[in-house]
Design a protein around this motif. Structure first.
Motif, PDB file in Angstrom:
ATOM      1  N   ALA A 170     -42.572  33.774  31.689  1.00  0.00           N
ATOM      2  CA  ALA A 170     -42.948  35.299  31.667  1.00  0.00           C
ATOM      3  C   ALA A 170     -43.910  35.295  30.526  1.00  0.00           C
ATOM      4  O   ALA A 170     -44.135  36.220  29.678  1.00  0.00           O
ATOM      5  CB  ALA A 170     -41.759  36.018  30.989  1.00  0.00           C
ATOM      6  N   VAL A 189     -39.139  30.626  30.753  1.00  0.00           N
ATOM      7  CA  VAL A 189     -39.025  30.926  32.327  1.00  0.00           C
ATOM      8  C   VAL A 189     -39.957  31.629  33.112  1.00  0.00           C
ATOM      9  O   VAL A 189     -40.466  32.154  34.068  1.00  0.00           O
ATOM     10  CB  VAL A 189     -37.915  32.103  32.484  1.00  0.00           C
ATOM     11  CG1 VAL A 189     -36.617  31.470  32.359  1.00  0.00           C
ATOM     12  CG2 VAL A 189     -38.152  33.261  31.735  1.00  0.00           C
ATOM     13  N   PHE A 225     -39.853  43.657  24.989  1.00  0.00           N
ATOM     14  CA  PHE A 225     -40.695  42.687  24.643  1.00  0.00           C
ATOM     15  C   PHE A 225     -41.597  43.467  23.378  1.00  0.00           C
ATOM     16  O   PHE A 225     -42.088  42.914  22.462  1.00  0.00           O
ATOM     17  CB  PHE A 225     -41.619  41.943  25.586  1.00  0.00           C
ATOM     18  CG  PHE A 225     -40.661  41.263  26.416  1.00  0.00           C
ATOM     19  CD1 PHE A 225     -40.280  39.948  26.013  1.00  0.00           C
ATOM     20  CD2 PHE A 225     -40.272  41.434  27.650  1.00  0.00           C
ATOM     21  CE1 PHE A 225     -39.639  39.041  26.545  1.00  0.00           C
ATOM     22  CE2 PHE A 225     -39.420  40.482  28.446  1.00  0.00           C
ATOM     23  CZ  PHE A 225     -38.977  39.195  27.892  1.00  0.00           C
ATOM     24  N   GLY A 263     -34.919  34.779  34.888  1.00  0.00           N
ATOM     25  CA  GLY A 263     -36.118  35.398  35.126  1.00  0.00           C
ATOM     26  C   GLY A 263     -35.726  36.937  35.488  1.00  0.00           C
ATOM     27  O   GLY A 263     -36.579  37.809  35.143  1.00  0.00           O
ATOM     28  N   LEU A 278     -34.701  38.801  32.129  1.00  0.00           N
ATOM     29  CA  LEU A 278     -35.976  39.103  31.176  1.00  0.00           C
ATOM     30  C   LEU A 278     -36.741  40.139  31.803  1.00  0.00           C
ATOM     31  O   LEU A 278     -37.321  41.045  31.467  1.00  0.00           O
ATOM     32  CB  LEU A 278     -36.759  37.816  31.237  1.00  0.00           C
ATOM     33  CG  LEU A 278     -36.151  36.720  30.056  1.00  0.00           C
ATOM     34  CD1 LEU A 278     -36.864  35.389  30.103  1.00  0.00           C
ATOM     35  CD2 LEU A 278     -35.803  37.465  28.670  1.00  0.00           C
ATOM     36  N   GLY A 279     -36.957  39.906  33.489  1.00  0.00           N
ATOM     37  CA  GLY A 279     -37.556  41.218  34.051  1.00  0.00           C
ATOM     38  C   GLY A 279     -37.046  42.565  33.809  1.00  0.00           C
ATOM     39  O   GLY A 279     -37.811  43.420  33.587  1.00  0.00           O
ATOM     40  N   GLN A 282     -33.476  30.895  37.291  1.00  0.00           N
ATOM     41  CA  GLN A 282     -33.770  32.054  38.066  1.00  0.00           C
ATOM     42  C   GLN A 282     -32.856  33.384  37.507  1.00  0.00           C
ATOM     43  O   GLN A 282     -33.452  34.469  37.240  1.00  0.00           O
ATOM     44  CB  GLN A 282     -33.003  32.031  39.499  1.00  0.00           C
ATOM     45  CG  GLN A 282     -33.063  33.095  40.399  1.00  0.00           C
ATOM     46  CD  GLN A 282     -32.338  32.815  41.653  1.00  0.00           C
ATOM     47  OE1 GLN A 282     -32.952  32.830  42.643  1.00  0.00           O
ATOM     48  NE2 GLN A 282     -31.100  32.910  41.548  1.00  0.00           N
ATOM     49  N   ASP A 332     -49.247  39.747  26.616  1.00  0.00           N
ATOM     50  CA  ASP A 332     -49.504  41.215  26.650  1.00  0.00           C
ATOM     51  C   ASP A 332     -49.005  41.890  25.365  1.00  0.00           C
ATOM     52  O   ASP A 332     -49.748  42.863  25.161  1.00  0.00           O
ATOM     53  CB  ASP A 332     -48.690  41.728  27.857  1.00  0.00           C
ATOM     54  CG  ASP A 332     -49.451  42.838  28.590  1.00  0.00           C
ATOM     55  OD1 ASP A 332     -50.680  42.872  28.835  1.00  0.00           O
ATOM     56  OD2 ASP A 332     -48.922  43.873  29.573  1.00  0.00           O
ATOM     57  N   LYS A 389     -47.071  35.710  30.511  1.00  0.00           N
ATOM     58  CA  LYS A 389     -48.085  36.883  30.684  1.00  0.00           C
ATOM     59  C   LYS A 389     -47.510  38.086  29.747  1.00  0.00           C
ATOM     60  O   LYS A 389     -48.244  38.962  29.182  1.00  0.00           O
ATOM     61  CB  LYS A 389     -48.309  37.239  32.021  1.00  0.00           C
ATOM     62  CG  LYS A 389     -49.639  36.760  32.644  1.00  0.00           C
ATOM     63  CD  LYS A 389     -49.701  37.224  34.084  1.00  0.00           C
ATOM     64  CE  LYS A 389     -51.355  36.966  34.366  1.00  0.00           C
ATOM     65  NZ  LYS A 389     -51.284  37.847  35.603  1.00  0.00           N
ATOM     66  N   THR A 390     -46.133  38.501  29.883  1.00  0.00           N
ATOM     67  CA  THR A 390     -45.711  39.378  29.222  1.00  0.00           C
ATOM     68  C   THR A 390     -45.731  39.558  27.542  1.00  0.00           C
ATOM     69  O   THR A 390     -46.051  40.292  27.009  1.00  0.00           O
ATOM     70  CB  THR A 390     -44.147  39.733  29.632  1.00  0.00           C
ATOM     71  OG1 THR A 390     -44.415  39.647  30.990  1.00  0.00           O
ATOM     72  CG2 THR A 390     -43.668  40.807  29.165  1.00  0.00           C
ATOM     73  N   ARG A 418     -28.541  40.274  41.986  1.00  0.00           N
ATOM     74  CA  ARG A 418     -29.233  40.038  41.079  1.00  0.00           C
ATOM     75  C   ARG A 418     -29.617  40.978  40.116  1.00  0.00           C
ATOM     76  O   ARG A 418     -29.368  41.280  39.023  1.00  0.00           O
ATOM     77  CB  ARG A 418     -29.989  38.896  41.147  1.00  0.00           C
ATOM     78  CG  ARG A 418     -29.664  37.478  41.542  1.00  0.00           C
ATOM     79  CD  ARG A 418     -30.800  36.382  41.525  1.00  0.00           C
ATOM     80  NE  ARG A 418     -31.722  36.672  42.464  1.00  0.00           N
ATOM     81  CZ  ARG A 418     -32.171  36.438  43.493  1.00  0.00           C
ATOM     82  NH1 ARG A 418     -31.115  35.535  44.136  1.00  0.00           N
ATOM     83  NH2 ARG A 418     -33.220  36.452  44.170  1.00  0.00           N
ATOM     84  N   GLN A 419     -30.318  42.099  41.107  1.00  0.00           N
ATOM     85  CA  GLN A 419     -30.922  43.076  40.391  1.00  0.00           C
ATOM     86  C   GLN A 419     -29.773  44.107  39.832  1.00  0.00           C
ATOM     87  O   GLN A 419     -29.973  44.539  38.844  1.00  0.00           O
ATOM     88  CB  GLN A 419     -31.555  43.796  41.495  1.00  0.00           C
ATOM     89  CG  GLN A 419     -32.586  44.884  41.157  1.00  0.00           C
ATOM     90  CD  GLN A 419     -33.866  44.373  40.203  1.00  0.00           C
ATOM     91  OE1 GLN A 419     -34.218  43.375  40.244  1.00  0.00           O
ATOM     92  NE2 GLN A 419     -33.995  45.211  39.031  1.00  0.00           N
ATOM     93  N   ARG A 469     -38.553  45.728  31.394  1.00  0.00           N
ATOM     94  CA  ARG A 469     -38.582  47.026  31.958  1.00  0.00           C
ATOM     95  C   ARG A 469     -38.174  48.073  30.894  1.00  0.00           C
ATOM     96  O   ARG A 469     -38.644  49.070  31.190  1.00  0.00           O
ATOM     97  CB  ARG A 469     -37.820  47.143  33.313  1.00  0.00           C
ATOM     98  CG  ARG A 469     -38.164  48.318  34.231  1.00  0.00           C
ATOM     99  CD  ARG A 469     -37.448  48.014  35.298  1.00  0.00           C
ATOM    100  NE  ARG A 469     -37.967  49.329  36.171  1.00  0.00           N
ATOM    101  CZ  ARG A 469     -37.937  49.295  37.527  1.00  0.00           C
ATOM    102  NH1 ARG A 469     -37.694  48.232  38.367  1.00  0.00           N
ATOM    103  NH2 ARG A 469     -38.325  50.382  38.432  1.00  0.00           N
TER     104      ARG A 469
END
Lengths: 468, 487
Positions: free
Chosen positions: A403, A401, A373, A361, A364-365, A358, A409, A405-406, A330-331, A369
């Motif tokens: 996120a 999903v 965002f 997630g 978007l992660g 998933q 932020d 908090k992001t 996935r990564q 990075r």
């Protein structure tokens, strides 16, 4: 009484031992200082006179007779061979020159003579034979050092000697011989190394070193490896494949296609890596096939290799990878996708239709990075409507999903217009989770601060929106 | 008094075996150290520092209330000479502004990271990345202790190896490369350790050691001798004998995959570094897999050591408890032939001489006092034995200095060597007894099952001169703090 006498005797031995140790330290210090002084003196002489010796004849006799000085001379020559080899590789070919030519690439503006000149010089000064004799005389690590220095002189004629040393009883000498052959870096030097792989008994040499040496020997001639690839199997084939993956050229395509179905998964993974490095349109179907391999690390390699291919044809496979059951797969897929220079609106359209929560997630992660965002929050205030819509789409997807908090932020953005845009967005699309996170942030932020005021403003807007 | 005679004989036997083990260790360390010096000279360090085949390493830095030194420490880590590494700082619920300083110094931005732990840990609050330093990742989590923070780092990293470094430590620029050298040649290496040395007294510049100096405080000098003995002689010796059971958590590299397989660091012990290594040994020996654990004597990690008695006592007490816990959890290895030298040599040594050592020493002292009180003390015998112990202890310390001198030659001034010799003569009284007392309390803590790390006072590394730019700032070693575990 006997025991007492024994204790006294041991005490005497210990006291003597302490005196001996202290004296050793004192003597060692003195010797070190003296040796350092002599070395500095010789080093200065070498530095000053080497160019002269190279241009006119040879160094004085004592430089050949004294082992330490001879070693220094050899090291200086080896260094010049390495340095000029690097310069030649950078500036074009002066390998064939053999005598004074072209560029001022030597130290302190000296003319570049090419490594071949210095190799010949080492022969003319009889240093190579001296070194070979030294290897025969020395033992253990001293021998290994001598072998390595011989390798640094890069004399192809020393290959048979070094090949014999691959069977030396000392592991250090064997390792040094492998590295020396790697330094010679010719296809001829690769032969004894490849012969090692065909031996029935186990290879008692460090595998990474062997791999490095093969890479250096076959860097310009990877075709040397092909006959061996088909006659080896299992881990040895995988080892050779790792070398091929590093040095592959388009000539190797047919062999790589064949190996994509090898039984050893490590080999298939390396095939994926090799294809990633080859600029060929035929690689995409092959990499896509490897991206659905049953073994996870083959898939990881395939997804990473797909990162080298730009365009839409790989996106579906990458999106599929985002929903893989293995986290590393996935990564890898997310990293590759985030690097793709694709239009975001189309990508989001395709991705939303295909991905599970998933997969979203992970994607978007990875995009987060890359600082996406932060950029998106800026685009909320863009004068262009399609850009605004796109930014909103992405941020909504992020909220969906979890996120949030992001997204919250991004309120820390220094530009008030951006903050305003994010506040409007949150008022419009923020759900219960956003409200809860917002409340939590309000609690944590010192009252009266700028951030606190911003958060209150968002809360107010959200409340107004809810009422209307 | 036949019982007193028996105690006497037993103690003599105990001491005799200890002397032999120490002698064996010294010989092994001397040979190994000399061999290492020649071996390193055969390696192309410059080329290895840029090798694309270098195994990837994640440097894990657990930080709890380390605001004073964290930025300097991370800066020194980011400047390491190694081709493939990342630095993961784990802020373990600090109450001070550790995180704020990191955010400010490295311009951290929050990352929408989906934390998927393979080892259960305390909740992660946020993960930050630095746009300027792509190798840096900072994780902010709820407090769970050092082991928990390290486990979080293990969950976050994807590299083949991970290196644990204390937040108050500074690595030599080539430290990581040197500690990884055994891995370059043999991918069967599961753990590799480097030397930890006292930073007190040294001069630092831009996060690197500029000048190595002996500390000025007597307590710190005594500890410096201990560190020399423990690392250059104890660990190198045990490594040569293939019985290494401790790799310092302040600077040690482990293979990630195997560490995760054994469940990462144990959170219910303060000796988590030793515990992990022992469990790695155990797992791999159980599976009969070929592997190796190495100790490299030249990569150096500089760390602060306590400069007051209270700090020293607290530290030694904790180490002793950690040792006890690690040995207790792995007690199944004791004298089992399956574990080879570890089972029948290293483990019994750690148990009998390192763990029970303070107890035996105290019994010995009590026996002397009781004998004197009862009038049965043979004075000549006592004095001879006392002289023997004194000379042997001095011999060991001088031998450690010799190893340093032969191999590394860090203390360049003759005056410093003379001071080391002087303190080697003085350390037997009362320093040794004080340390012994602390270790005894550590045994008591272990028996009582006490937990927690206690508080360490920090002064931090940074003391930049006002006229220097941040990059050139001279960083002075501090006066007080937590050092590393010995033997």
């Amino acid at each position: 009484m006997d025991l007492l006498r024994l204790i006294l005797w041991v005490c005497w031995v210990l006291a003597t031992g302490i005196v001996v140790l202290v004296s050793t330290i004192a003597v060692q210090r003195g010797l070190r200082r003296r040796q350092q002084g002599r070395r500095e003196c010789w080093g200065a002489e070498l530095k000053e006179k080497l160019s002269g010796w190279i241009a006119r004849g040879s160094p004085p006799r004592e430089w050949f007779q004294h082992s330490h000085r001879r070693w220094m001379l050899l090291e200086a020559l080896a260094e010049r061979i390495e340095q000029e080899g690097r310069e030649c590789a950078r500036s074009g070919s002066c390998e064939m020159a053999g005598a004074e030519v072209v560029l001022p690439c030597g130290p302190e503006g000296e003319p570049c003579r090419g490594p071949a000149f210095f190799r010949e010089l080492a022969e003319r000064w009889n240093l190579v034979d001296h070194q070979a004799e030294l290897i025969a005389r020395r033992t253990g690590l001293q021998r290994a050092r001598a072998v390595l220095l011989l390798g640094r002189l890069r004399q192809p004629r020393t290959v048979p000697l070094l090949a014999r040393l691959l069977d030396d009883p000392s592991a250090d000498v064997r390792l040094a011989a492998v590295r020396a052959l790697g330094l010679i870096a010719t296809p001829g030097a690769a032969e004894p190394l490849l012969a090692l792989l065909h031996r029935r008994e186990g290879i008692c040499i460090s595998i990474p070193s062997l791999q490095r040496a093969l890479m250096s020997c076959c860097g310009n001639h990877p075709e040397v490896l092909l006959p061996h690839l088909s006659s080896l199997w299992g881990k040895r084939q995988a080892l050779l494949m790792r070398v091929v993956a590093e040095v592959a050229t388009p000539d190797l395509r047919p062999a790589l296609e064949r190996l994509a179905t090898a039984a050893e998964p490590q080999t298939r993974a390396e095939v994926a890596r090799a294809w990633g490095r080859l600029p060929s349109p035929e690689r995409v179907p092959l990499l896509l096939r490897l991206a659905s391999d049953p073994v996870w690390f083959v898939r990881v390699r395939a997804y990473r290799a797909l990162g080298e291919v730009e365009g839409w044809e790989t996106v579906n496979a990458l999106l599929q990878g985002l929903d893989s059951d293995h986290p590393d797969v996935r990564q890898a897929a997310a990293e590759t996708l985030a690097r793709q220079p694709l239009p975001l609106d189309e990508l989001i359209h395709v991705a939303r239709a295909r991905l599970t929560s998933q997969g979203w997630g992970v994607l978007l992660g990875e995009l987060g990075r890359t600082g996406l965002f932060w950029v998106l929050s800026q685009q909320l205030g863009s004068p262009s409507q399609p850009v605004r819509q796109l930014a909103e789409q992405w941020l909504r997807a992020a909220l969906q999903v979890g996120a949030h908090k992001t997204v919250l932020d991004t309120l820390a953005h220094p530009n008030p217009a951006v903050v305003e845009g994010v506040a409007d967005f949150l008022a419009r699309w923020g759900d219960e989770r956003v409200r809860a996170a917002l409340e939590e942030m309000i609690q944590q932020t010192p009252p009266g601060s700028r951030n606190h005021r911003k958060l209150l403003q968002v809360r107010e807007k959200m409340a107004l929106r809810a009422c209307s | 008094m036949p019982w007193l005679l028996w105690v006497d004989r037993l103690l003599l036997f105990y001491y005799g075996v200890l002397c032999l083990v120490y002698l064996l260790l010294f010989i092994a360390a001397l040979l190994s150290s000399l061999r290492h010096q020649v071996w390193v000279r055969t390696l192309p360090l410059r080329r290895l520092a840029a090798s694309p085949l270098a195994p990837s390493v994640a440097v894990l830095v657990p930080a709890h209330n380390e605001a004073l030194g964290i930025v300097a420490s991370v800066q020194s880590l980011l400047a390491l000479d190694y081709p493939r590494f990342e630095v993961i700082v784990i802020n373990d619920g600090s109450n001070d502004d550790t995180l704020a300083r990191l955010k400010q110094a490295f311009g951290l931005v929050r990352l929408d990271f989906f934390y998927q732990p393979q080892i259960p840990t305390a909740p992660v609050r946020d993960v930050y990345v630095s746009p300027e330093h792509h190798r840096l990742l900072v994780c902010d989590k709820q407090q769970g202790g050092k082991s928990d923070a390290l486990n979080t780092g293990l969950n976050l990293c994807h590299s083949a190896y991970f290196c644990t470094v204390d937040a108050d430590a500074v690595l030599n620029r080539d430290g990581l490369l040197r500690v990884m050298l055994p891995v370059f040649n043999d991918r069967g290496v599961v753990a590799s350790g480097g030397v930890v040395r006292p930073a007190n007294g040294c001069r630092f510049r831009a996060g690197q050691v500029e000048e190595v100096r002996l500390p000025s405080h007597p307590l710190e000098i005594l500890q410096s001798i201990e560190y020399l003995r423990a690392f250059l002689w104890g660990r190198v010796g045990w490594s040569a004998l293939k019985g290494l059971m401790i790799i310092s958590g302040a600077f040690g590299v482990f293979r990630r995959e195997v560490a995760i397989e054994v469940g990462g660091f144990r959170t219910d012990t303060v000796g988590e570094d030793m515990d992990l290594l022992v469990r790695l040994h155990r797992r791999l020996r159980d599976r009969r897999e070929p592997y190796s654990v190495t100790f490299v004597p030249d990569p150096i990690c500089w760390t602060e050591i306590p400069s007051n008695l209270a700090g020293l006592a607290r530290q030694r007490r904790r180490w002793q408890r950690g040792l006890g816990e690690a040995l207790w959890y792995s007690r199944g290895m004791l004298l089992r032939p399956r574990y080879g030298r570890l089972g029948w040599l290293a483990f019994p040594y750690q148990l009998i001489y390192e763990f029970y050592g303070p107890l035996v020493e105290t019994v010995g002292l009590v026996a002397v006092v009781v004998s004197a009180f009862l009038g049965v003390l043979d004075r000549q015998y006592f004095l001879n034995l006392f002289l023997l112990a004194y000379l042997y202890g001095t011999f060991l310390s001088v031998a450690a200095v010799l190893l340093e001198e032969l191999g590394y030659h860090r203390y360049r001034r003759t005056r410093e060597l003379a001071i080391l010799f002087g303190f080697a003569l003085l350390e037997h009284f009362p320093y040794r007894q004080l340390v012994n007392l602390s270790r005894l309390l550590g045994i008591l803590d272990f028996v009582r099952r006490e937990h927690g790390w206690g508080k360490a006072r920090r002064r931090g590394f940074e003391e930049a001169k006002p006229n220097e730019t941040p990059a050139e700032a001279t960083v002075l070693a501090p006066r007080a703090k937590r050092p590393e575990k010995i033997l």
